[in-house]
Design a protein around this motif. Structure first.
Motif, PDB file in Angstrom:
ATOM      1  N   GLY A 173       0.078 -10.383  -7.825  1.00 48.05           N
ATOM      2  CA  GLY A 173       1.383 -10.516  -8.474  1.00 48.05           C
ATOM      3  C   GLY A 173       1.812  -9.242  -9.169  1.00 48.05           C
ATOM      4  O   GLY A 173       2.981  -8.845  -9.108  1.00 48.05           O
ATOM      5  N   VAL A 174       0.873  -8.581  -9.819  1.00 51.78           N
ATOM      6  CA  VAL A 174       1.166  -7.307 -10.482  1.00 51.78           C
ATOM      7  C   VAL A 174       1.588  -6.263  -9.455  1.00 51.78           C
ATOM      8  O   VAL A 174       2.574  -5.540  -9.637  1.00 51.78           O
ATOM      9  CB  VAL A 174      -0.069  -6.810 -11.262  1.00 51.78           C
ATOM     10  N   ALA A 175       0.830  -6.186  -8.353  1.00 54.19           N
ATOM     11  CA  ALA A 175       1.132  -5.208  -7.309  1.00 54.19           C
ATOM     12  C   ALA A 175       2.513  -5.443  -6.718  1.00 54.19           C
ATOM     13  O   ALA A 175       3.252  -4.486  -6.430  1.00 54.19           O
ATOM     14  CB  ALA A 175       0.064  -5.264  -6.212  1.00 54.19           C
ATOM     15  N   ALA A 176       2.891  -6.714  -6.543  1.00 51.41           N
ATOM     16  CA  ALA A 176       4.218  -7.015  -5.999  1.00 51.41           C
ATOM     17  C   ALA A 176       5.311  -6.548  -6.950  1.00 51.41           C
ATOM     18  O   ALA A 176       6.316  -5.952  -6.528  1.00 51.41           O
ATOM     19  CB  ALA A 176       4.344  -8.513  -5.737  1.00 51.41           C
ATOM     20  N   ASN A 177       5.128  -6.812  -8.249  1.00 55.36           N
ATOM     21  CA  ASN A 177       6.116  -6.356  -9.231  1.00 55.36           C
ATOM     22  C   ASN A 177       6.246  -4.837  -9.227  1.00 55.36           C
ATOM     23  O   ASN A 177       7.356  -4.288  -9.276  1.00 55.36           O
ATOM     24  CB  ASN A 177       5.735  -6.827 -10.634  1.00 55.36           C
ATOM     25  N   ILE A 178       5.111  -4.164  -9.168  1.00 60.60           N
ATOM     26  CA  ILE A 178       5.130  -2.702  -9.159  1.00 60.60           C
ATOM     27  C   ILE A 178       5.795  -2.169  -7.895  1.00 60.60           C
ATOM     28  O   ILE A 178       6.568  -1.206  -7.929  1.00 60.60           O
ATOM     29  CB  ILE A 178       3.691  -2.155  -9.293  1.00 60.60           C
ATOM     30  N   TYR A 179       5.482  -2.807  -6.766  1.00 63.89           N
ATOM     31  CA  TYR A 179       6.082  -2.379  -5.499  1.00 63.89           C
ATOM     32  C   TYR A 179       7.607  -2.451  -5.559  1.00 63.89           C
ATOM     33  O   TYR A 179       8.302  -1.483  -5.212  1.00 63.89           O
ATOM     34  CB  TYR A 179       5.543  -3.254  -4.366  1.00 63.89           C
ATOM     35  N   TYR A 180       8.129  -3.578  -6.014  1.00 62.85           N
ATOM     36  CA  TYR A 180       9.583  -3.734  -6.073  1.00 62.85           C
ATOM     37  C   TYR A 180      10.195  -2.879  -7.189  1.00 62.85           C
ATOM     38  O   TYR A 180      11.324  -2.399  -7.062  1.00 62.85           O
ATOM     39  CB  TYR A 180       9.952  -5.208  -6.243  1.00 62.85           C
ATOM     40  N   CYS A 181       9.448  -2.680  -8.255  1.00 69.17           N
ATOM     41  CA  CYS A 181       9.918  -1.784  -9.314  1.00 69.17           C
ATOM     42  C   CYS A 181      10.104  -0.372  -8.775  1.00 69.17           C
ATOM     43  O   CYS A 181      11.141   0.263  -9.002  1.00 69.17           O
ATOM     44  CB  CYS A 181       8.914  -1.788 -10.471  1.00 69.17           C
ATOM     45  N   ILE A 182       9.109   0.116  -8.046  1.00 74.00           N
ATOM     46  CA  ILE A 182       9.186   1.471  -7.479  1.00 74.00           C
ATOM     47  C   ILE A 182      10.337   1.566  -6.478  1.00 74.00           C
ATOM     48  O   ILE A 182      11.063   2.573  -6.441  1.00 74.00           O
ATOM     49  CB  ILE A 182       7.848   1.848  -6.830  1.00 74.00           C
ATOM     50  N   ASN A 183      10.514   0.530  -5.662  1.00 75.00           N
ATOM     51  CA  ASN A 183      11.623   0.535  -4.709  1.00 75.00           C
ATOM     52  C   ASN A 183      12.963   0.635  -5.422  1.00 75.00           C
ATOM     53  O   ASN A 183      13.864   1.382  -5.004  1.00 75.00           O
ATOM     54  CB  ASN A 183      11.591  -0.742  -3.862  1.00 75.00           C
ATOM     55  N   HIS A 184      13.127  -0.141  -6.492  1.00 71.93           N
ATOM     56  CA  HIS A 184      14.376  -0.106  -7.251  1.00 71.93           C
ATOM     57  C   HIS A 184      14.599   1.263  -7.889  1.00 71.93           C
ATOM     58  O   HIS A 184      15.732   1.760  -7.926  1.00 71.93           O
ATOM     59  CB  HIS A 184      14.377  -1.193  -8.329  1.00 71.93           C
ATOM     60  N   ILE A 185      13.537   1.852  -8.378  1.00 70.62           N
ATOM     61  CA  ILE A 185      13.679   3.180  -8.977  1.00 70.62           C
ATOM     62  C   ILE A 185      14.187   4.181  -7.942  1.00 70.62           C
ATOM     63  O   ILE A 185      15.081   4.994  -8.231  1.00 70.62           O
ATOM     64  CB  ILE A 185      12.331   3.646  -9.561  1.00 70.62           C
ATOM     65  N   GLY A 186      13.644   4.127  -6.739  1.00 75.67           N
ATOM     66  CA  GLY A 186      14.121   5.024  -5.684  1.00 75.67           C
ATOM     67  C   GLY A 186      15.593   4.832  -5.402  1.00 75.67           C
ATOM     68  O   GLY A 186      16.352   5.805  -5.261  1.00 75.67           O
ATOM     69  N   ASP A 187      16.039   3.570  -5.334  1.00 75.60           N
ATOM     70  CA  ASP A 187      17.459   3.286  -5.095  1.00 75.60           C
ATOM     71  C   ASP A 187      18.311   3.763  -6.267  1.00 75.60           C
ATOM     72  O   ASP A 187      19.419   4.285  -6.082  1.00 75.60           O
ATOM     73  CB  ASP A 187      17.671   1.787  -4.875  1.00 75.60           C
ATOM     74  N   GLY A 188      17.796   3.558  -7.490  1.00 80.59           N
ATOM     75  CA  GLY A 188      18.548   3.981  -8.670  1.00 80.59           C
ATOM     76  C   GLY A 188      18.733   5.481  -8.729  1.00 80.59           C
ATOM     77  O   GLY A 188      19.813   5.978  -9.078  1.00 80.59           O
ATOM     78  N   ILE A 189      17.691   6.214  -8.383  1.00 80.76           N
ATOM     79  CA  ILE A 189      17.787   7.676  -8.372  1.00 80.76           C
ATOM     80  C   ILE A 189      18.853   8.133  -7.381  1.00 80.76           C
ATOM     81  O   ILE A 189      19.650   9.040  -7.661  1.00 80.76           O
ATOM     82  CB  ILE A 189      16.417   8.299  -8.042  1.00 80.76           C
ATOM     83  N   LYS A 190      18.884   7.491  -6.210  1.00 79.75           N
ATOM     84  CA  LYS A 190      19.887   7.858  -5.203  1.00 79.75           C
ATOM     85  C   LYS A 190      21.301   7.638  -5.731  1.00 79.75           C
ATOM     86  O   LYS A 190      22.198   8.475  -5.537  1.00 79.75           O
ATOM     87  CB  LYS A 190      19.668   7.045  -3.934  1.00 79.75           C
ATOM     88  N   GLU A 191      21.517   6.496  -6.389  1.00 76.33           N
ATOM     89  CA  GLU A 191      22.851   6.203  -6.934  1.00 76.33           C
ATOM     90  C   GLU A 191      23.236   7.220  -7.999  1.00 76.33           C
ATOM     91  O   GLU A 191      24.380   7.714  -8.026  1.00 76.33           O
ATOM     92  CB  GLU A 191      22.873   4.796  -7.534  1.00 76.33           C
ATOM     93  N   LEU A 192      22.313   7.548  -8.883  1.00 78.52           N
ATOM     94  CA  LEU A 192      22.608   8.500  -9.948  1.00 78.52           C
ATOM     95  C   LEU A 192      22.845   9.900  -9.394  1.00 78.52           C
ATOM     96  O   LEU A 192      23.683  10.655  -9.916  1.00 78.52           O
ATOM     97  CB  LEU A 192      21.464   8.515 -10.966  1.00 78.52           C
TER      98      LEU A 192
END
Length: 229
Positions: A173-192
């Motif tokens: 469960g922790v790994a899944a949260n981290i995986y999706y967290c990292i994915n969102h960060i990548g998308d956020g950086i692109k938007e910014l």
């Protein structure tokens, strides 16, 4: 008019020349700029041109299509890349490697990622406040871009660290949260980063919202860790 003409460049332009031309024209025609020339349609065309030419891979495909006189659905291609990335993650999860204890995984994988994620998410509010003094100030924007470049470096390190070891079942469960967290960060950086190029507040707000979601996922991972301990 093709994408090169939209950016007032020729097809031999370097990536840096493309970036500078896009930023110059986006700033010139932006509705909120101090320029007397304001044209929303031009902004739309500039965005479309830079989305293709600003990425080396999509630019190569575009150049090939131009030579063949054909068109290509780049949105479908982007979705295909995302699907391939998800499949690669699933393959990574099922790859047989020597199993490590969840304590070792927490120490060698989770804690370094936790630190990297914090370095990305926590400064965002302050960085935006500094930029808000004058988003059209080149020096302030360069400082914000430096922050995003640093974020991108940390994001890449976090990706590599997550892929370095398969997670034990106890921390799935922790790994899944981290995986999706990292994915969102990548998308956020692109938007910014898009905001730094065309000064469109929509990208800024979207990037902030994506970072907010990433922060929530980060907190959920921390809560699960506390439950384990």
């Amino acid at each position: 008019m093709n994408h090169y003409q939209t950016l007032q460049l020729n097809s031999k332009a370097t990536q840096q020349e493309i970036k500078l031309a896009y930023r110059r024209l986006a700033k010139q025609f932006h509705p909120d700029s101090q320029s007397e020339i304001q044209d929303c349609d031009r902004i739309i065309a500039l965005n479309a041109a830079y989305e293709i030419l600003g990425d080396r891979r999509s630019r190569r495909l575009y150049d090939q299509q131009q030579q063949l006189g054909q068109t290509s659905d780049f949105l479908a291609e982007r979705q295909a890349r995302n699907t391939a990335a998800q499949q690669q993650y699933r393959r990574h999860k099922t790859t047989s490697r020597p199993e490590i204890s969840y304590q070792q995984w927490l120490r060698e994988v989770y804690l370094p990622i936790d630190c990297l994620v914090a370095k990305i998410l926590h400064p965002l509010k302050i960085e935006i406040e500094k930029l808000a003094a004058d988003p059209f100030d080149d020096l302030l924007m360069e400082d914000f871009e430096t922050y995003l470049d640093t974020c991108n470096d940390y994001w890449e390190q976090a990706q590599q660290k997550l892929a370095s070891q398969p997670n034990p079942p106890q921390v799935a469960g922790v790994a899944a949260n981290i995986y999706y967290c990292i994915n969102h960060i990548g998308d956020g950086i692109k938007e910014l980063k898009w905001f730094t190029m065309n000064y469109n507040d929509q990208y800024l707000h979207t990037g902030q919202e994506i970072f907010r979601i990433a922060g929530k996922l980060h907190c959920q991972a921390q809560e699960k860790i506390e439950f384990l301990l």
